[in-house]
Structures are given as C-alpha cells and as structure tokens.
Design a protein around this motif. Structure first.
Motif, PDB file in Angstrom:
ATOM      1  N   GLU A  32      19.163  -1.321  -4.805  1.00 44.43           N
ATOM      2  CA  GLU A  32      19.562  -1.120  -6.205  1.00 44.43           C
ATOM      3  C   GLU A  32      19.448  -2.408  -6.998  1.00 44.43           C
ATOM      4  O   GLU A  32      19.173  -2.390  -8.197  1.00 44.43           O
TER       5      GLU A  32
ATOM      6  N   SER B 258      20.928  -9.109  -3.079  1.00 44.16           N
ATOM      7  CA  SER B 258      21.186  -7.972  -2.197  1.00 44.16           C
ATOM      8  C   SER B 258      21.259  -8.448  -0.756  1.00 44.16           C
ATOM      9  O   SER B 258      20.612  -9.424  -0.377  1.00 44.16           O
TER      10      SER B 258
ATOM     11  N   SER C  37      22.287   1.361  -2.463  1.00 49.17           N
ATOM     12  CA  SER C  37      23.213   0.236  -2.605  1.00 49.17           C
ATOM     13  C   SER C  37      23.297  -0.530  -1.294  1.00 49.17           C
ATOM     14  O   SER C  37      22.937  -0.017  -0.219  1.00 49.17           O
ATOM     15  N   ASP C  38      23.784  -1.753  -1.372  1.00 48.22           N
ATOM     16  CA  ASP C  38      24.001  -2.529  -0.157  1.00 48.22           C
ATOM     17  C   ASP C  38      24.936  -1.788   0.799  1.00 48.22           C
ATOM     18  O   ASP C  38      24.694  -1.730   2.005  1.00 48.22           O
TER      19      ASP C  38
END
Length: 347
Positions: free
Chosen positions: A241, A263, A292-293
């Motif tokens: 993201e 990230s 996302s992470d």
C-alpha cells in the motif's frame, strides 16, 4: 487492500519509447547450462495453506546459492557480457571492467557474484538505512560497498553519478527513459524461473500472483506466462500500500511516482516502476492489488509453518492468497489453481 482492474490490457504501450519485456527463455537456458550452480528450483505443493484446489509455490530461496530470484538477473547480464567477449569465458574475462549499482537487497548480491565470477569489479551503493549485515554479505561476494543517501533513490543517484564520472557500467534492475538495454537483458534472465514454473505446473493456473517493486519479476513472468498459457490465467500484481507505483501508473495511464511511507516489504518498496515492466504488465496483467504491511506480516507465520519461511517482500503474493477477502474479490474458489512465487529467503 485495493484492487484495480487493468483497463489497458492488450492495448498500446504506456511508455512508448520503452520495449516490452523479453520472452525468449531458450537463450537464457543455453547460457545458464554452463553454470554449475544454475540448478532448477522446486515447485512446492502448498494446497493445504488455502481453500483452493491447487496452490503451487515456485521456491526461489536457493537460486544459485544467492537466496533469491535476483541471482538470475544482474549475474546473467554480466555472464552475457563475458560470453560476448570470449568464446571460453573464465575468471578473468572481464578484468578491468567495473559494474556499479544501487541496492536495498538481492540485486546487489547478483551484481557482486556475477562480477566476481568473471574477474570484474563490483561497486554497490546502499542507503544509510540498509542493515550492516547486508553490507557484510556484499563484502563477502567481493563487492566494494559505498553508503550514500537516506533512501534507495538517493543511492541510485550516487551510483549513476559514479558510473558517469568513472566510466563504469551502471547495472540497474529498473529502466527509465533512455536506459533500456541492460535492464531488458536482466529481465531476460528471469525467464528461466518462468520457464521452469511452466514446465513444472501440471496444468495452466487459473490465477498467477506476482509481487512487484519496480516490476522486473512480475513483468518477465507475466510476459512468459501469456506466451505459454495465453489468456487463461488471471494475472494479479501485488504491491505494498505504501508503494503502489504500478497500480497508480495503470490508473493514470502513464508512469507516475507513488510516494508514501516506508514499508516492511522493503524489496517491493519502490515508488516508481520500471518502464519496460510497466509496458509488459499493462499488456499482460489483469488486476493490480495492494496489501498493507499488517496484511502480509500476519501471514508469515503460517508460511513458515508450512516450510515456506520468507520475508514480507518474498511472500507478498502468497499472503494475498491467504487473505479471505482477497480470494473472494479475485474470484478464487475451491476449484482454483494458483501459482505464486516465493522470491527470497528469510533474513
């Protein structure tokens, strides 16, 4: 999570001056056949990890003893140079040559290993944030390591300036306006991985999941998959993201810079795509997905328990398959056959 459909599929190039990715895997195989370390990597059956009919994972962690698919990139370019310089390339074929690059990971290892193999010198620029353990690994391959800049972009600028000043060969794994020949050949090296996967899969996948930074892996594998399997597989590009460079470029219809925070998917944390890869993926990919992470990190333990231990970068594509929402939105069912690439070993 965000999913964008590719409205440019099979349309004109988004970067008109850049070529499409290569698709001739035979040229790669012929050269790699002369390298004792160039052994085929396995295709792992991991169907128990997700509710799909087949889940195949191309495991690149042991590629040429360098820990990632990147071993097929820069080292292949340097080997190609050696083959062009001599009918019988050896340990001193490229003596006097210097290859310089910037790296936040495995690309630098490939440059260093290739240079060492043929007697060339390797200089790798790394940012101040790159761990000292990685600098030590580069030193172990014989590379000169130079720290410069606070991030990858800054270290790349320093490497480019050093190449210009010293007459060195700049060997990047990305491509930009006017810089195409070497990254195109580098992507050609990745075709070995794609060709092996095609031969190893017992049938065409319904879905192919390809994590991307600048897009070299994704662009090369997608191009070869279309050549081998046509339009049958749904090809999905997976990005952080924080760095949706390809997704944003697809939405914009041209190459864009996608700025964002750092990230944990550090190898994929690239804010601008390779133009060669962008052309190929605009033509060949169906969907662009960001995770996302947290969406990736929470799946790493399950991967490790299945014998597929890797980093957030190496397992991003597989993490998407383990995400219930992602599977539903990508149209994966209990009848789906999915191909993923485990692109690097755990650090």
């Amino acid at each position: 999570m965000k999913i964008v459909a590719n409205t440019h599929r099979a349309g004109p190039k988004l970067a008109p001056s850049a070529p499409y990715p290569p698709t001739d895997a035979a040229r790669v195989a012929a050269l790699l056949s002369m390298c004792p370390a160039a052994k085929e990597t396995p295709l792992v059956d991991a169907a128990g990890l997700a509710p799909v009919a087949q889940l195949w994972v191309k495991d690149e962690r042991a590629r040429m003893n360098l820990g990632s698919f990147k071993a097929l990139g820069a080292a292949y370019v340097i080997a190609r140079h050696a083959a062009e310089a001599s009918d019988a390339p050896g340990a001193d074929t490229l003596a006097g040559s210097t290859y310089v690059t910037a790296s936040a990971g495995n690309h630098g290892m490939s440059v260093a290993a290739g240079a060492r193999m043929f007697g060339a010198k390797a200089v790798v620029y790394i940012a101040e944030t790159v761990p000292e353990s990685f600098a030590a690994r580069l030193n172990g391959q014989g590379a000169d390591v130079v720290r410069s800049g606070s991030d990858y972009a800054a270290s790349m600028q320093a490497a480019s300036a050093a190449a210009e000043e010293n007459g060195w060969i700049l060997l990047s794994d990305s491509s930009w306006d006017g810089y195409y020949e070497l990254p195109w050949t580098l992507m050609e090296g990745y075709l070995q991985m794609a060709a092996e996967a095609v031969d190893q899969c017992p049938e065409a996948p319904t879905h192919i999941m390809l994590q991307a930074g600048v897009g070299g892996l994704a662009g090369a594998v997608a191009a070869y998959a279309r050549k081998a399997w046509g339009d049958a597989p749904k090809i999905v590009v997976v990005e952080p993201e924080a760095a949706p460079a390809l997704q944003a470029s697809i939405e914009a219809g041209s190459c864009v810079f996608a700025d964002g925070p750092d990230s944990i998917m550090g190898r994929l944390d690239c804010k601008e795509p390779s133009l060669i890869a962008l052309n190929g993926l605009a033509r060949d990919a169906d969907l662009f997905l960001t995770l996302s992470d947290e969406g990736v990190s929470e799946k790493l333990a399950a991967m490790a328990a299945a014998g597929l231990e890797t980093t957030a970068s190496g397992g991003a594509g597989l993490a998407a398959v383990l995400n219930d929402q992602a599977r539903a939105e990508l149209g994966m069912t209990e009848a789906s056959c999915v191909l993923c690439i485990l692109s690097e070993n755990a650090e």
